[in-house]
Motif scaffolding. Structure first.
Motif, PDB file in Angstrom:
ATOM      1  N   LYS A  87       0.834  -1.197   0.000  1.00 12.81           N
ATOM      2  CA  LYS A  87       0.000   0.000   0.000  1.00 12.81           C
ATOM      3  C   LYS A  87       0.872   1.252   0.000  1.00 12.81           C
ATOM      4  N   ALA A  88       0.215   2.404  -0.165  1.00 16.65           N
ATOM      5  CA  ALA A  88       0.851   3.723  -0.049  1.00 16.65           C
ATOM      6  C   ALA A  88       2.154   3.835  -0.829  1.00 16.65           C
ATOM      7  N   PRO A  89       2.113   3.656  -2.150  1.00 14.86           N
ATOM      8  CA  PRO A  89       3.349   3.775  -2.934  1.00 14.86           C
ATOM      9  C   PRO A  89       3.980   5.153  -2.788  1.00 14.86           C
ATOM     10  N   ARG A  90       5.272   5.155  -2.500  1.00 18.48           N
ATOM     11  CA  ARG A  90       6.025   6.400  -2.346  1.00 18.48           C
ATOM     12  C   ARG A  90       6.909   6.598  -3.583  1.00 18.48           C
ATOM     13  N   TYR A  91       6.786   7.748  -4.188  1.00 16.87           N
ATOM     14  CA  TYR A  91       7.554   8.055  -5.396  1.00 16.87           C
ATOM     15  C   TYR A  91       9.038   8.200  -5.055  1.00 16.87           C
ATOM     16  N   LEU A  92       9.893   7.513  -5.834  1.00 20.63           N
ATOM     17  CA  LEU A  92      11.328   7.548  -5.579  1.00 20.63           C
ATOM     18  C   LEU A  92      12.127   8.221  -6.683  1.00 20.63           C
ATOM     19  N   GLY A  93      11.553   8.333  -7.886  1.00 21.53           N
ATOM     20  CA  GLY A  93      12.286   8.969  -8.970  1.00 21.53           C
ATOM     21  C   GLY A  93      12.273   8.172 -10.254  1.00 21.53           C
ATOM     22  N   ASP A  94      13.277   8.385 -11.065  1.00 22.40           N
ATOM     23  CA  ASP A  94      13.400   7.770 -12.380  1.00 22.40           C
ATOM     24  C   ASP A  94      14.060   6.400 -12.241  1.00 22.40           C
ATOM     25  N   ILE A  95      13.403   5.373 -12.749  1.00 20.84           N
ATOM     26  CA  ILE A  95      13.952   4.026 -12.603  1.00 20.84           C
ATOM     27  C   ILE A  95      15.270   3.866 -13.348  1.00 20.84           C
ATOM     28  N   MET A  96      15.467   4.614 -14.424  1.00 24.77           N
ATOM     29  CA  MET A  96      16.706   4.492 -15.187  1.00 24.77           C
ATOM     30  C   MET A  96      17.910   4.886 -14.333  1.00 24.77           C
ATOM     31  N   ASN A  97      17.752   5.880 -13.478  1.00 27.76           N
ATOM     32  CA  ASN A  97      18.848   6.272 -12.589  1.00 27.76           C
ATOM     33  C   ASN A  97      19.198   5.143 -11.626  1.00 27.76           C
ATOM     34  N   ALA A  98      18.153   4.477 -11.108  1.00 25.51           N
ATOM     35  CA  ALA A  98      18.379   3.362 -10.191  1.00 25.51           C
ATOM     36  C   ALA A  98      19.100   2.222 -10.897  1.00 25.51           C
ATOM     37  N   VAL A  99      18.693   1.918 -12.120  1.00 28.05           N
ATOM     38  CA  VAL A  99      19.335   0.838 -12.880  1.00 28.05           C
ATOM     39  C   VAL A  99      20.813   1.152 -13.097  1.00 28.05           C
ATOM     40  N   LYS A 100      21.113   2.394 -13.438  1.00 24.40           N
ATOM     41  CA  LYS A 100      22.515   2.795 -13.664  1.00 24.40           C
ATOM     42  C   LYS A 100      23.351   2.622 -12.397  1.00 24.40           C
ATOM     43  N   ILE A 101      22.776   2.994 -11.252  1.00 25.73           N
ATOM     44  CA  ILE A 101      23.512   2.864  -9.987  1.00 25.73           C
ATOM     45  C   ILE A 101      23.755   1.395  -9.663  1.00 25.73           C
ATOM     46  N   PHE A 102      22.731   0.564  -9.833  1.00 24.20           N
ATOM     47  CA  PHE A 102      22.905  -0.861  -9.565  1.00 24.20           C
ATOM     48  C   PHE A 102      23.902  -1.487 -10.538  1.00 24.20           C
ATOM     49  N   ASN A 103      23.937  -0.990 -11.757  1.00 25.16           N
ATOM     50  CA  ASN A 103      24.961  -1.422 -12.701  1.00 25.16           C
ATOM     51  C   ASN A 103      26.343  -1.211 -12.114  1.00 25.16           C
ATOM     52  N   ASN A 104      26.571  -0.005 -11.628  1.00 27.99           N
ATOM     53  CA  ASN A 104      27.881   0.356 -11.088  1.00 27.99           C
ATOM     54  C   ASN A 104      28.245  -0.453  -9.850  1.00 27.99           C
ATOM     55  N   LYS A 105      27.216  -0.903  -9.130  1.00 25.42           N
ATOM     56  CA  LYS A 105      27.462  -1.665  -7.905  1.00 25.42           C
ATOM     57  C   LYS A 105      27.558  -3.165  -8.171  1.00 25.42           C
ATOM     58  N   GLY A 106      27.338  -3.568  -9.423  1.00 27.74           N
ATOM     59  CA  GLY A 106      27.528  -4.963  -9.805  1.00 27.74           C
ATOM     60  C   GLY A 106      26.579  -5.943  -9.153  1.00 27.74           C
ATOM     61  N   VAL A 107      25.282  -5.613  -9.096  1.00 27.60           N
ATOM     62  CA  VAL A 107      24.325  -6.522  -8.462  1.00 27.60           C
ATOM     63  C   VAL A 107      24.189  -7.817  -9.266  1.00 27.60           C
ATOM     64  N   ASP A 108      23.766  -8.880  -8.583  1.00 25.72           N
ATOM     65  CA  ASP A 108      23.669 -10.189  -9.215  1.00 25.72           C
ATOM     66  C   ASP A 108      22.534 -10.264 -10.229  1.00 25.72           C
ATOM     67  N   GLU A 109      21.446  -9.596  -9.913  1.00 27.12           N
ATOM     68  CA  GLU A 109      20.217  -9.712 -10.708  1.00 27.12           C
ATOM     69  C   GLU A 109      19.300  -8.576 -10.298  1.00 27.12           C
ATOM     70  N   LEU A 110      18.411  -8.184 -11.189  1.00 22.53           N
ATOM     71  CA  LEU A 110      17.468  -7.108 -10.887  1.00 22.53           C
ATOM     72  C   LEU A 110      16.062  -7.574 -11.229  1.00 22.53           C
ATOM     73  N   CYS A 111      15.159  -7.423 -10.270  1.00 23.92           N
ATOM     74  CA  CYS A 111      13.764  -7.820 -10.460  1.00 23.92           C
ATOM     75  C   CYS A 111      12.912  -6.557 -10.556  1.00 23.92           C
ATOM     76  N   ILE A 112      12.117  -6.459 -11.615  1.00 24.01           N
ATOM     77  CA  ILE A 112      11.258  -5.293 -11.827  1.00 24.01           C
ATOM     78  C   ILE A 112       9.807  -5.748 -11.863  1.00 24.01           C
ATOM     79  N   LEU A 113       8.988  -5.159 -10.999  1.00 24.67           N
ATOM     80  CA  LEU A 113       7.575  -5.510 -10.904  1.00 24.67           C
ATOM     81  C   LEU A 113       6.730  -4.268 -11.142  1.00 24.67           C
ATOM     82  N   ASP A 114       5.845  -4.338 -12.132  1.00 29.29           N
ATOM     83  CA  ASP A 114       4.932  -3.233 -12.399  1.00 29.29           C
ATOM     84  C   ASP A 114       3.659  -3.479 -11.605  1.00 29.29           C
ATOM     85  N   ILE A 115       3.463  -2.719 -10.535  1.00 27.09           N
ATOM     86  CA  ILE A 115       2.327  -2.958  -9.635  1.00 27.09           C
ATOM     87  C   ILE A 115       1.040  -2.330 -10.142  1.00 27.09           C
TER      88      ILE A 115
END
Length: 258
Positions: free
Chosen positions: A25-53
């Motif tokens: 509930k109560a979705p809180r806006y965080l920003g542009d998802i592309m920025n988040a993807v770029k940051i996780f790229n730089n941090k070398g995450v194992d996998e990324l899960c994206i869910l459109d609620i």
């Protein structure tokens, strides 16, 4: 050498924007998802899960234009769930660059679609999403339709049903713990991991690296997913896309030395 289970950030989309919910509930806006993807790229995450609620709720198909942009930017394996109701939509996601598609409502309302996706891409590319709320006296109750429709199946029964459909793994989310940052529902996770022969990704409640270790060790999860832990920082939950350093994960016992 050390054993390295998958640690998976889970990002939520609502109308194309990055949000974070609490107990669905109560979705809180965080920003542009592309920025988040770029940051996780730089941090070398194992996998990324994206869910459109919002996709299933609003009867919308996956936003393949946005998802194509995400896949083009991402350097890690991607999974996606939300609004997939036709096999052609799943095929388009694979062509966009997503390694896995995730089904929740379709497990019960369109099992043929799940089987078609398995036949097309293989079990390893199809994930069953099981959302569970702890209700009266801690009874676990499953929900579909983005947590809006209660069903009668116990999580273990739904997990076994999904396994019979041919899915390769299960994304198990505790609605009651989601966004709380107070730890996973270990009892729920263990009940499902001990009942099926396919990997289970635990989701919902992680706030610290110790929570990741606990769900992997005590819950027998094969992977740990989290949202708030990777997008918030500090007591005031300031927005900060982050990922624990490898040394932190080793120090907390998440990555076990062999």
């Amino acid at each position: 050498m050390y054993h390295r289970p998958r640690i998976i950030p889970t990002l939520l989309l609502e109308d194309g924007m990055l949000v974070k919910t609490k107990k669905f509930k109560a979705p809180r806006y965080l920003g542009d998802i592309m920025n988040a993807v770029k940051i996780f790229n730089n941090k070398g995450v194992d996998e990324l899960c994206i869910l459109d609620i919002s996709a299933t709720r609003n009867g919308k198909a996956p936003d393949t234009e946005l998802l194509h942009d995400i896949a083009t930017e991402a350097f890690m394996p991607l999974s996606y769930g939300g609004g997939i109701c036709k096999i052609e939509q799943a095929k388009k996601l694979f062509r966009c660059g997503f390694e896995k598609v995730i089904f929740n409502t379709a497990l019960l309302k369109n099992p043929k679609l799940v089987k078609e996706a398995v036949c097309y891409a293989g079990s390893q590319s199809v994930v069953a999403s099981i959302d569970v709320k702890s209700e009266f006296f801690g009874k676990p109750v499953c929900y579909i339709e983005d947590g809006r429709e209660r069903i009668t199946l116990h999580p273990v029964a739904l997990a076994r049903h999904a396994e019979k459909l041919g899915v390769g793994e299960i994304l198990l989310t505790s609605i009651s713990n989601e966004g709380s940052m107070n730890g996973y529902d270990i009892k729920l996770v263990k009940s499902v991991t001990d009942a099926v022969n396919i990997p289970v990704i635990a989701n919902g409640g992680a706030g610290h690296v110790e929570d990741l270790r606990e769900v992997l060790e005590e819950g027998h999860a094969d992977a740990a997913a989290a949202g708030s832990m990777f997008v918030f920082y500090g007591r005031n939950r300031a927005v900060l896309i982050n990922m624990p350093k490898e040394e932190e994960l080793i120090g907390a016992g998440v990555y076990d030395m062999q």
